[in-house]
Write an enzyme that holds these catalytic residues in place. Structure first.
Site, PDB file in Angstrom:
ATOM      1  CB  VAL A  40     -10.331  19.211  17.752  1.00  0.00           C
ATOM      2  CG1 VAL A  40      -9.700  19.466  18.829  1.00  0.00           C
ATOM      3  CG2 VAL A  40     -11.569  17.959  18.298  1.00  0.00           C
ATOM      4  CB  SER A  94     -12.479   2.013  18.557  1.00  0.00           C
ATOM      5  OG  SER A  94     -13.796   1.172  18.890  1.00  0.00           O
ATOM      6  CE1 TYR A 134     -16.409   5.833  17.698  1.00  0.00           C
ATOM      7  CE2 TYR A 134     -16.335   3.343  17.502  1.00  0.00           C
ATOM      8  CZ  TYR A 134     -16.048   4.510  18.152  1.00  0.00           C
ATOM      9  OH  TYR A 134     -15.331   4.713  19.348  1.00  0.00           O
ATOM     10  CB  ALA A 169     -14.692   4.282   8.199  1.00  0.00           C
ATOM     11  CE  LYS A 198     -12.705   6.515  17.831  1.00  0.00           C
ATOM     12  NZ  LYS A 198     -11.840   7.582  18.684  1.00  0.00           N
TER      13      LYS A 198
END
Length: 249
Positions: free
Chosen positions: A64, A142, A156, A158, A160
């Protein structure tokens, strides 16, 4: 503007669902929950895991993070089923590198999966759902995006955070067209990805989680099912915290 139906039972008969990141712990539990509720589920991931899928589930390989690959798979699903009613976005990866040690390569890798792995399916399916007058999109966010991280690095957090914002935009743009968009934001959940964190500096569930345990994939899957089903017909643009009480927002 479409008529907004009243909320009803959490059943999904005659609906077609696409789940990305379906080989992971939360993704696989979500596939099972949607299938149990009556949906025809197409599970996608880069690789297919071992073991049989539940009845009513088919698998298609898809990266994806690639717009072309995503478009091709979605076109094939639409050709086969005629519609996609539900999109659940579970594909994800994690990084622990602090800002000073992070590299451009690491940032791009995290953003490609966690952000563009959401952007690509949504960009393709949003107009399809709008045209058919119905669609439910649920992205996996998250708790890290809301509190600045648990044991993950800034890339991570940033990514989410961007997912949370994107889904609110989709919710506003889709409301008059029958397209819902929501986020489920888990706290620590015992999955293979989370095991990478627990080898480092994961919080103790007894000290940081009021309900006294880490989450399990089924905890998150049932919350996703709720937001995919008619039970949530008056909910859009929300970030549902599922974290054992770590964040009481």
């Amino acid at each position: 503007m479409v008529d907004v139906p009243l909320s009803g039972p959490a059943r999904l008969e005659r609906q077609v669902a696409l789940v990305t990141g379906a080989a992971g712990g939360i993704g696989r539990a979500t596939v099972a929950a949607l299938a149990e509720a009556g949906a025809r589920v197409v599970a996608t991931d880069i690789t297919e895991p071992q073991g049989a899928w539940p009845q009513g589930v088919s698998f298609r390989r898809c990266d994806v993070s690639s717009a072309a690959a995503t478009d091709s798979v979605i076109d094939a699903i639409l050709e086969e089923h005629g519609r996609i009613d539900i999109l659940v976005l579970c594909a994800g990866t994690i990084s622990h590198a602090p800002l000073s040690d992070s590299t451009e390569e690491e940032w791009r890798a995290i953003l490609d999966v966690n952000l563009f792995g959401v952007v690509n399916p949504v960009r393709k399916l949003f107009p399809v759902m709008a045209q058919q007058g119905y669609g439910k999109i649920v992205a996996l966010g998250s708790i890290a995006a809301k509190i600045g991280g648990v044991a993950s690095g800034p890339s991570y957090v940033a990514a989410k955070s961007a997912v949370h914002g994107l889904m609110k935009w989709v919710a506003k743009a889709g409301a008059a067209k029958g397209v819902y968009a929501n986020v489920v934001a888990p706290g620590p959940v015992e999955t293979p990805m989370w095991s990478k964190v627990t080898q480092r500096a994961a919080p103790s569930p007894h000290g940081s989680v009021p309900l006294g345990r880490y989450g399990q994939p089924e905890d998150i899957a049932q919350s996703i099912l709720f937001l995919c089903s008619p039970a949530s017909n008056w909910i859009t643009g929300t970030v549902l915290d599922v974290n054992g009480g770590m964040l009481m927002d």
